[in-house]
Design a protein around this motif. Sequence first.
Motif, PDB file in Angstrom:
ATOM      1  N   PRO A 200      27.402  23.921  37.971  1.00  0.00           N
ATOM      2  CA  PRO A 200      27.692  22.508  38.259  1.00  0.00           C
ATOM      3  C   PRO A 200      27.446  21.573  37.072  1.00  0.00           C
ATOM      4  N   ASP A 201      26.570  21.971  36.153  1.00  0.00           N
ATOM      5  CA  ASP A 201      26.270  21.097  35.018  1.00  0.00           C
ATOM      6  C   ASP A 201      27.265  21.261  33.866  1.00  0.00           C
ATOM      7  N   GLY A 202      28.332  22.023  34.065  1.00  0.00           N
ATOM      8  CA  GLY A 202      29.372  22.157  33.047  1.00  0.00           C
ATOM      9  C   GLY A 202      29.157  23.300  32.079  1.00  0.00           C
ATOM     10  N   THR A 203      28.198  24.153  32.347  1.00  0.00           N
ATOM     11  CA  THR A 203      28.011  25.316  31.491  1.00  0.00           C
ATOM     12  C   THR A 203      28.645  26.541  32.141  1.00  0.00           C
ATOM     13  N   VAL A 204      28.883  27.535  31.320  1.00  0.00           N
ATOM     14  CA  VAL A 204      29.440  28.792  31.810  1.00  0.00           C
ATOM     15  C   VAL A 204      28.315  29.814  31.795  1.00  0.00           C
ATOM     16  N   ARG A 205      28.147  30.506  32.906  1.00  0.00           N
ATOM     17  CA  ARG A 205      27.104  31.529  32.998  1.00  0.00           C
ATOM     18  C   ARG A 205      27.754  32.902  33.016  1.00  0.00           C
ATOM     19  N   VAL A 206      27.311  33.750  32.095  1.00  0.00           N
ATOM     20  CA  VAL A 206      27.841  35.104  31.978  1.00  0.00           C
ATOM     21  C   VAL A 206      26.742  36.061  32.400  1.00  0.00           C
ATOM     22  N   LYS A 207      27.039  36.887  33.427  1.00  0.00           N
ATOM     23  CA  LYS A 207      26.058  37.858  33.914  1.00  0.00           C
ATOM     24  C   LYS A 207      26.217  39.160  33.155  1.00  0.00           C
ATOM     25  N   THR A 208      25.137  39.643  32.580  1.00  0.00           N
ATOM     26  CA  THR A 208      25.099  40.964  31.970  1.00  0.00           C
ATOM     27  C   THR A 208      24.167  41.815  32.821  1.00  0.00           C
ATOM     28  N   PRO A 209      24.108  43.113  32.614  1.00  0.00           N
ATOM     29  CA  PRO A 209      23.196  43.931  33.416  1.00  0.00           C
ATOM     30  C   PRO A 209      21.735  43.504  33.279  1.00  0.00           C
ATOM     31  N   ASP A 210      21.353  42.941  32.119  1.00  0.00           N
ATOM     32  CA  ASP A 210      19.950  42.589  31.878  1.00  0.00           C
ATOM     33  C   ASP A 210      19.607  41.143  32.196  1.00  0.00           C
ATOM     34  N   LYS A 211      20.538  40.231  31.927  1.00  0.00           N
ATOM     35  CA  LYS A 211      20.204  38.810  32.017  1.00  0.00           C
ATOM     36  C   LYS A 211      21.437  37.968  32.307  1.00  0.00           C
ATOM     37  N   VAL A 212      21.233  36.658  32.435  1.00  0.00           N
ATOM     38  CA  VAL A 212      22.311  35.693  32.613  1.00  0.00           C
ATOM     39  C   VAL A 212      22.303  34.776  31.397  1.00  0.00           C
ATOM     40  N   ILE A 213      23.465  34.642  30.752  1.00  0.00           N
ATOM     41  CA  ILE A 213      23.590  33.817  29.549  1.00  0.00           C
ATOM     42  C   ILE A 213      24.327  32.534  29.924  1.00  0.00           C
ATOM     43  N   SER A 214      23.762  31.386  29.575  1.00  0.00           N
ATOM     44  CA  SER A 214      24.398  30.087  29.824  1.00  0.00           C
ATOM     45  C   SER A 214      24.931  29.535  28.515  1.00  0.00           C
ATOM     46  N   LEU A 215      26.206  29.157  28.517  1.00  0.00           N
ATOM     47  CA  LEU A 215      26.857  28.605  27.328  1.00  0.00           C
ATOM     48  C   LEU A 215      27.573  27.314  27.691  1.00  0.00           C
ATOM     49  N   PRO A 216      27.653  26.367  26.745  1.00  0.00           N
ATOM     50  CA  PRO A 216      28.505  25.207  26.985  1.00  0.00           C
ATOM     51  C   PRO A 216      29.959  25.670  27.120  1.00  0.00           C
ATOM     52  N   VAL A 217      30.747  24.955  27.880  1.00  0.00           N
ATOM     53  CA  VAL A 217      32.139  25.344  28.120  1.00  0.00           C
ATOM     54  C   VAL A 217      32.903  25.478  26.805  1.00  0.00           C
ATOM     55  N   SER A 218      32.666  24.573  25.856  1.00  0.00           N
ATOM     56  CA  SER A 218      33.396  24.629  24.580  1.00  0.00           C
ATOM     57  C   SER A 218      33.113  25.928  23.840  1.00  0.00           C
ATOM     58  N   TRP A 219      31.873  26.431  23.903  1.00  0.00           N
ATOM     59  CA  TRP A 219      31.533  27.692  23.243  1.00  0.00           C
ATOM     60  C   TRP A 219      32.241  28.849  23.933  1.00  0.00           C
ATOM     61  N   ALA A 220      32.283  28.796  25.251  1.00  0.00           N
ATOM     62  CA  ALA A 220      32.932  29.864  26.005  1.00  0.00           C
ATOM     63  C   ALA A 220      34.429  29.906  25.689  1.00  0.00           C
ATOM     64  N   VAL A 221      35.048  28.730  25.602  1.00  0.00           N
ATOM     65  CA  VAL A 221      36.477  28.674  25.273  1.00  0.00           C
ATOM     66  C   VAL A 221      36.704  29.176  23.848  1.00  0.00           C
ATOM     67  N   ALA A 222      35.858  28.762  22.920  1.00  0.00           N
ATOM     68  CA  ALA A 222      35.993  29.214  21.527  1.00  0.00           C
ATOM     69  C   ALA A 222      35.818  30.728  21.442  1.00  0.00           C
ATOM     70  N   GLY A 223      34.885  31.284  22.191  1.00  0.00           N
ATOM     71  CA  GLY A 223      34.687  32.735  22.201  1.00  0.00           C
ATOM     72  C   GLY A 223      35.887  33.463  22.765  1.00  0.00           C
ATOM     73  N   ALA A 224      36.475  32.927  23.826  1.00  0.00           N
ATOM     74  CA  ALA A 224      37.659  33.550  24.421  1.00  0.00           C
ATOM     75  C   ALA A 224      38.838  33.509  23.451  1.00  0.00           C
ATOM     76  N   VAL A 225      39.009  32.381  22.754  1.00  0.00           N
ATOM     77  CA  VAL A 225      40.095  32.261  21.778  1.00  0.00           C
ATOM     78  C   VAL A 225      39.868  33.244  20.625  1.00  0.00           C
ATOM     79  N   ALA A 226      38.638  33.343  20.151  1.00  0.00           N
ATOM     80  CA  ALA A 226      38.335  34.285  19.066  1.00  0.00           C
ATOM     81  C   ALA A 226      38.614  35.720  19.499  1.00  0.00           C
ATOM     82  N   PHE A 227      38.272  36.048  20.739  1.00  0.00           N
ATOM     83  CA  PHE A 227      38.540  37.387  21.254  1.00  0.00           C
ATOM     84  C   PHE A 227      40.038  37.650  21.305  1.00  0.00           C
ATOM     85  N   LEU A 228      40.824  36.689  21.775  1.00  0.00           N
ATOM     86  CA  LEU A 228      42.280  36.858  21.834  1.00  0.00           C
ATOM     87  C   LEU A 228      42.891  37.003  20.440  1.00  0.00           C
TER      88      LEU A 228
END
Length: 85
Positions: free
Chosen positions: A31-59
């Motif tokens: 709800p606060d505008g961050t993206v949470r990524v669940k891994t087997p060990d932990k949950v990572i919270s990133l700002p939306v802009s970082w998540a979008v930049a990571g997705a673009v870099a991956f593509l």
Amino acid sequence: MVEIDLERAQRALEQLGTALEEARGVIRTAPDGTVRVKTPDKVISLPVSWAVAGAVAFLVATALSTMPAPRIRRRERDEEPLGIG
């Protein structure tokens, strides 16, 4: 001429749909505008802009890995190397 393999395109779209469904279970928007990524060990919270930049870099990395590497032309040496030693 453009040739399209409709069967392969359909399979690719089905795989994409399955991958997107799986991604929804792994990635959630908080709800606060961050993206949470669940891994087997932990949950990572990133700002939306970082998540979008990571997705673009991956593509971009995925697209570049499918392109043939440019060949580097090297000049042939005219002289023999020095036989120091």
